[in-house]
Design an enzyme around this catalytic site. Structure first.
Site, PDB file in Angstrom:
ATOM      1  N   GLU A 175      -1.609   5.300   5.968  1.00 19.25           N
ATOM      2  CA  GLU A 175      -1.837   5.608   4.554  1.00 19.25           C
ATOM      3  C   GLU A 175      -0.637   5.315   3.644  1.00 19.25           C
ATOM      4  OE1 GLU A 175      -3.569   9.358   3.600  1.00 19.25           O
ATOM      5  OE2 GLU A 175      -5.349   9.010   4.806  1.00 19.25           O
ATOM      6  N   GLU A 376      -9.670   8.145  10.304  1.00 19.53           N
ATOM      7  CA  GLU A 376      -9.706   9.567   9.935  1.00 19.53           C
ATOM      8  C   GLU A 376     -10.914   9.855   9.056  1.00 19.53           C
ATOM      9  OE1 GLU A 376      -6.204  11.254   8.009  1.00 19.53           O
ATOM     10  OE2 GLU A 376      -4.910  10.006   9.276  1.00 19.53           O
TER      11      GLU A 376
END
Ligand code: FCB
Length: 473
Positions: A175, A376
């Site tokens: 991320e 995720e």
């Protein structure tokens, strides 16, 4: 354990999971390991950040968290009990490389040798993230410094040499969009800088670090697949007003496209004229850097949590309704999805946004998009252990059911993102953990953790997912 009657049945979902589709659970070192001062480990930027007053909602630190460092075998047994195909974890940078450069520390690295061996023994495929928001504290300017990209490359090479025979899949960095936005633009994550658009060099340096890490892993001859993970959020404008539309386009660029475009297409996105010079920071990027970033990948890791609703902001720096000063100095505002169901974090629950995120990936990247893993997806709820000793997290079961179902539907024949080669799905998270600036206030686990004692209690969602996994053909 019997499931509540309202629980979505395992079989219909299981029947839709394609053969070979990987289902696993994810964690990250700073959120679960604890053992901050064991051996030669040195502080990370998160250890330092959490020690600063007012940074973490409940004043907690990552010093102990879920104590996975000492409960590793118990957690591997939980994965086995779940019937997980795979486990995604991250390395603690300052455990494996306390000096932030040079040889791996044998003791720190030994922890991951044991973890990998135990995972393989029980048939769980290891997905390893090299940098999940974790940097040595000594890297003073962090990702503002180009040098940090070289350091990530060096670390990747060393990890590749040591674990390249056992890691199934490598994720270079997690991320980067959240790191830039929260860590460097808004100052709500480590290292805590509030640089607004001056944070943009951290985009480029993280991507360069990714490219160097891919090359170093390949040079080390790793056997596993190599990819990157970013969080994607489909963006909607709050209204038809041109200002809202323009700012939604800007947010989409800075949140989604400035990361995925260079990685998958080899260039930064073109900025429409109406956005002026908002992304001028990328104009001077040398072509050699883009070539380094644009490495062939074996997979793309996509995290999906929620969509985003954007309106034009005043950019005044005044925060009338409780926005942070940094946030209100931006030209856009993130609005609440009023009336939408929310997770414990207040995040909108929108499984249809998953289809949109995947559709955007297919439409934007087409044949350049490698196979995709959802690295995720999950939700926090205020879970408590009931008098019966169980955690009845029915909302999490519904969330996971609806999101996994939406992702599968999106790529099925006739689905909104048909054509994407979706290979797997990781639940965030295996166990309750330390949720960064939110400390221990948000529980995302399939397994409840008592943070006083470290005691693990599988939740109803764990039993439900186990039933789904067991019901597959
Ligand atoms: C993601 C992070 C992960 C966790 C979840 C809730 O953005 O990658 O570490 O905090 O959010």
């Amino acid at each position: 354990m019997t499931l509540d009657t309202a629980t979505p049945a395992a079989e219909p979902l299981a029947a839709r999971i394609p053969a070979g589709f990987v289902i696993g659970a994810a964690t990250a070192a700073p959120q679960i390991e604890g053992a901050a001062v064991v051996g030669r480990r040195t502080p990370s930027i998160w250890d330092r950040f959490a020690a600063e007053p007012g940074r973490i909602l409940d004043g907690s630190t990552p010093a102990v968290t879920a104590d996975h460092f000492h409960r590793r075998q118990e957690d591997v047994a939980l994965l086995r009990g779940l019937g997980a195909d795979a486990y995604r974890f991250s390395f603690s940078w300052t455990r494996v490389q306390p000096a932030g450069r040079g040889a791996l520390d044998p003791e720190g690295a030994g922890f991951y040798d044991r973890l990998l061996d135990e995972l393989l023994e029980v048939g769980v495929r290891p997905f390893a993230t090299i940098s999940h928001w974790d940097l040595p504290e000594g890297y003073e300017r962090g990702w503002l410094d180009r040098e940090t990209a070289l350091r990530l490359g060096e670390l990747a090479g060393l990890l590749g040499e040591r674990y390249g025979d056992r890691v199934d899949s490598w994720i270079t960095i997690n991320e980067p969009a959240t790191v830039t936005l929260n860590g460097y633009a808004l100052g709500i994550h480590a290292p805590g800088d509030s640089l607004l658009f001056d944070a943009l060099p951290t985009v480029h340096h993280q991507l360069l670090g990714h490219g160097m890490a891919v090359q170093a892993l390949r040079a080390a001859g790793v056997q596993g697949a190599i990819g990157i993970t970013n969080t994607h959020s489909p963006v909607s404008p709050a209204s038809d007003a041109p200002e809202d539309q323009a700012m939604a386009a800007l947010f989409d660029l800075v949140h989604n496209r400035v990361y995925a475009d260079p990685v998958l297409l080899g260039h930064y996105p073109e900025v429409p004229g109406f956005l002026g010079d908002a992304l001028a920071a990328f104009d001077a990027v040398p072509a050699e850097d883009l070539a380094q970033i644009h490495q062939p990948l074996d997979f793309y890791g996509l995290n999906y949590y929620m969509p985003t609703l954007i309106a034009a902001g005043s950019g005044s720096g005044e925060s009338p309704d409780g926005e942070s000063a940094a946030m209100s100095a931006l030209p856009f505002r993130l609005l609440d999805f009023e009336g939408a169901p929310k997770t414990g974090f207040g995040w909108p629950i929108a499984p249809d946004g998953f289809g949109r995120a995947l559709t955007e990936m297919r439409d934007r990247y087409g044949d350049t998009l490698p196979p995709v893993f959802i690295t995720e997806n999950g939700a926090s709820f205020p879970d408590t252990i009931g008098d019966d000793g169980r955690v009845h997290d029915d909302e999490r079961i519904a969330f996971l059911h609806d999101h996994l179902s939406a992702a599968l539907a999106a790529v099925e024949p006739g689905g909104v993102a048909e054509g994407i080669d979706l290979r797997g799905f990781f639940v965030w998270s295996l166990i309750d953990n330390w949720e960064w600036a939110a400390g221990f206030t948000q529980r995302f686990g399939l397994v409840h953790v008592d943070f006083e004692t470290g005691r693990r209690t599988p939740k109803a969602s764990y039993e439900w997912l186990r039933a789904v996994l067991a019901a597959r053909a």
